[in-house]
Design an enzyme around this catalytic site. Structure first.
Site, PDB file in Angstrom:
ATOM      1  CD  GLU A 121      -2.672   1.241   2.543  1.00  0.00           C
ATOM      2  OE1 GLU A 121      -3.607   2.061   2.606  1.00  0.00           O
ATOM      3  OE2 GLU A 121      -2.390   0.454   3.455  1.00  0.00           O
ATOM      4  CG  ASP A 122       1.667   2.844   3.282  1.00  0.00           C
ATOM      5  OD1 ASP A 122       0.672   3.283   2.686  1.00  0.00           O
ATOM      6  OD2 ASP A 122       1.655   2.518   4.488  1.00  0.00           O
TER       7      ASP A 122
END
Length: 765
Positions: A121-122
């Site tokens: 996600e990051d």
């Protein structure tokens, strides 16, 4: 982990209560520095994951640590340069989440996915890279957690949000375990957020994640989350509770310690190897007890935990304590023989002493304690064979070996419960063991079956809000776990699923009961199922259904089977079954539910106006020419013992001797007339059948009567009351001797639970 963890959002220490055998809180800032400066040489474990490795080896001493090393290296390099709002390097967050799970006993695959849970996600890491380096299983878990992270909870856990959350888990409880640990660490560091955001996150945690932690049996996470939420949403009450705990800790005497010493002496004399620990209540538990009992005494701040090696030792300890100390019998509960749904097993009891102090006692094995604290996390991979997940120290006392921080007050919101790790894959096994894929799969089935997200959420939220459960027994000795307040409707759908649409009634503890009957803990429930495949549920059932399985199944059926339009509203309101009296050859109209059938003579309705009974010859002693009538109040038939009374016009009315009208007329001074039956075998009789409402019941009943040679003279079907229907039939029989056979045939019709001779309350003739 400590259930009384300090919440950075509130000033001061969380508790001054001395901790027993608990691991120290890890310094996340130090972990952050280690992540940046520690050794990362190929093949060597980085210093930063030393605490994770130590906790993991305590549960899985033979675990392969290479995946953890590679996962950490990838996570640290991917998150390098990212910082949390609290100021620490971002890598400290996945490290802390992984440490939480390691302390709970999670297996290596879960820990590997936990280290990587934010990378996709990051950072620039892709799911394909995760699959290539760590395999499909880790990729699946990371993908599930990533989907959960993308769910926007909104202001208050909206229905569609929760539905997406369930879909995102992909039916693997390990995804939810990682999410719970992730939320716990975020709650611990929530103090850097704005107050309004703290409150929003705390409410979502309270409404969604804490109930799920309870359902998964992860008490160590649930209790700490409860305390952190309590501190944010109710700071004043939290502070008062903290002061109560601090004041109790400063007392010179400790009644729990005295009880513990006495128990150790009793068990030592009995040669039972056991460990007696004091288990402090967490903040929310103390708050609940204080609201329930008012002024708290020393023993109200904790419970005693007795840990033994074998299941049989639990009962040996119980026997010794009840023999040598004063037991409080009402507090005894056996969650070993009858485990609860969320992996919890234990014996609960309480002992008292002369000064009135009462100590609650939990007795369990080391393995039971481990599962009680860690729930599904302690059981590892739900798809692996049980033997593959039995590595680790079997005598582990659970999270950090401490007795601190768990359980809810008074055994009410129990600390969970449950079947053993090897529960079967049947419906019962899935309920007992939620690590089986079917547990979350069933939730997914519910959300797919629900007419809309709001229906699913409102139904499931009621279930999640239930923190008390009852256990009811089936006639075959099996058990059903149901929420408190559940009815026979809930039991039917818990046992039979959608086949429960054919349920027509129940017996509770041997007595007939309606489906709306509320069940109590320990009841024995026999569900009566109709034989008609076209049986259908009633809309009334929704009023008595409390579990998601029942409510959603009923709503789904009603949504796909809209009620047909009736020409008269009365017909649908008064008629539980839409059948015809085919064997009698008479069509049953809406009005026939409250009056005799059309084309049929009126039923006998009063004692003084009985219908003449052709073929049932009665002779009056001394008056051979007397006109005789058979009383409609008791409908005598040949072979009944009868007596007569003279009425106006010289008519003799004949009653059965046990008829209530006979006693009233005798009390009034009326003289009885001797009568006896003639040679004729035929008779007319009125029978009352009581049944549960179901489709085609009337047709089945009349067919049974026709097969026995009975001619229906009149019939009355009363409007249903609490799903019960009362039928009254006036029948002409060719031979009175066939009456017992006819009544048995009627009782054998599915749904009919009683058939009796009519007993009208008529006035004296």
């Amino acid at each position: 982990m400590s259930a009384e963890a300090t919440n950075p959002a509130t000033p001061g220490p969380a508790s001054a209560t001395p901790r027993r055998r608990s691991l120290p809180r890890i310094d996340l800032r130090r972990l952050g520095r280690a992540a940046l400066l520690g050794s990362a040489a190929r093949g060597r474990l980085p210093d930063a994951i030393g605490h994770v490795v130590e906790a993991h080896r305590a549960h899985h001493p033979d675990a392969d640590l290479e995946p953890l090393r590679r996962a950490y290296v990838l996570a640290e390099s991917s998150h390098r340069g990212q910082m949390r709002k609290s100021g620490e390097p971002y890598i400290t967050h996945p490290l802390a989440v992984t440490l939480i799970l390691a302390e709970l006993g999670a297996e290596t695959t879960t820990l590997t996915a936990s280290l990587l849970h934010d990378t996709v996600e990051d950072t620039d890491v892709t799911l394909d890279q995760v699959r290539e380096q760590f395999g499909e299983e880790v990729r699946y878990l990371v993908d599930g957690v990533t989907k959960l992270e993308k769910v926007d909870y909104g202001a208050a856990a909206e229905s569609e949000t929760f539905r997406k959350m369930l879909v995102a888990t992909g039916s693997d409880v390990r995804v939810m375990s990682i999410k719970l640990a992730d939320r716990l660490h975020n709650m611990r560091t929530l103090g850097v957020m704005r107050p309004e955001k703290q409150e929003r996150i705390a409410k979502v945690t309270r409404d969604v994640l804490i109930p799920l932690a309870e359902r998964l049996g992860v008490q160590a996470l649930k209790t700490e989350l409860e305390d952190l939420v309590f501190a944010i949403l109710h700071p004043e009450e939290y502070e008062r509770t903290r002061e109560l705990i601090v004041d109790n800790a400063s007392r010179a005497d400790d009644p729990l310690a005295e009880f513990a010493d006495a128990m150790r002496a009793v068990l030592r004399d009995a040669a039972i190897q056991a460990e007696v620990l004091i288990r402090p209540r967490h903040f929310v538990s103390v708050h609940r007890v204080s609201r329930k009992r008012g002024r708290l005494r020393g023993c109200d701040f904790g419970r005693l935990l007795v840990l033994v090696n074998e299941d049989a030792d639990c009962y040996a300890v119980l026997g010794e304590l009840h023999t040598c100390m004063t037991p409080v019998v009402s507090e005894f509960k056996d969650f070993i023989a009858v485990p609860k749904f969320n992996l919890y097993q234990s014996l609960h009891t309480a002992v008292a002493r002369e000064d009135g102090q009462v100590a609650e006692v939990l007795i369990r094995t080391h393995q039971m304690h481990k599962v009680a604290e860690a729930g599904v996390v302690a059981l590892g991979n739900p798809y692996a064979a049980p033997a593959e997940e039995q590595s680790g120290d079997g005598s582990s006392a659970g999270v950090s070996g401490t007795a601190g921080g768990g359980g809810t007050a008074g055994g009410g919101g129990t600390a969970g419960s449950s079947g053993t790790a090897g529960s079967s894959g049947t419906a019962d096994g899935e309920r007992v063991d939620p690590t089986r894929p079917g547990w979350l799969s069933r939730l997914l089935d519910w959300q797919e079956a629900a007419p809309d997200p709001d229906t699913f959420w409102s139904t499931l939220r009621e279930d999640l809000a239930q923190d008390r459960e009852i256990t009811v027994f089936r006639p075959d000795g099996g058990t059903l776990g149901l929420p408190e307040g559940a009815t026979c409707v809930d039991a039917a759908y818990a046992q039979y699923g959608e086949d429960a649409h054919a349920c027509i009634g129940a017996r509770v503890n041997g007595r007939l009961a309606t489906l709306s009957t509320v069940l109590r803990d320990g009841d024995t429930v026999q569900l009566l199922m109709g034989q008609d495949p076209a049986s259908e549920p009633s809309r009334e059932w929704l009023e008595h259904a409390h579990t998601p399985a029942a409510r959603i199944a009923i709503q789904r059926w009603l949504a796909t089977h809209p009620a047909p339009a009736e020409p008269e509203e009365v017909a649908s309101a008064a008629r539980p079954v839409a059948d015809t009296l085919a064997p009698a050859g008479a069509e049953r109209s809406a009005e026939s539910t409250a009056r005799p059938l059309p084309d049929a003579p009126a039923a006998d309705s009063a004692a003084d106006t009985p219908a003449p009974r052709p073929g049932a010859a009665i002779t009056v002693d001394g008056r051979p020419d007397a006109t005789v009538r058979l009383a409609g109040c008791c409908t005598p038939v040949p072979a009944d013992e009868v007596t007569g009374f003279a009425v106006r016009g010289g008519v003799v009315t004949v009653h059965r001797v046990e008829c209530a009208a006979v006693a009233r007329m005798a009390d009034a001074g009326r003289a009885a007339v001797d009568v006896h039956w003639g040679d004729s075998a035929g008779c007319r009789v009125t029978l009352v059948a009581e049944s549960f409402g179901r489709p085609h019941l009337l047709a089945d009943l009349t067919e049974a009567m026709a097969l026995e040679g009975a001619e229906i003279v009149a019939a009355t079907v009363e409007p249903p009351s609490q799903q019960r229907v009362r039928h009254t039939y006036t029948l002409q029989l060719p031979d009175a001797a066939h009456l017992p056979t006819l009544m048995r045939a009627m009782r054998n019709v599915p749904g009919v639970y009683d058939v009796s001779r009519a007993q009208h309350h008529a006035s004296a003739s």
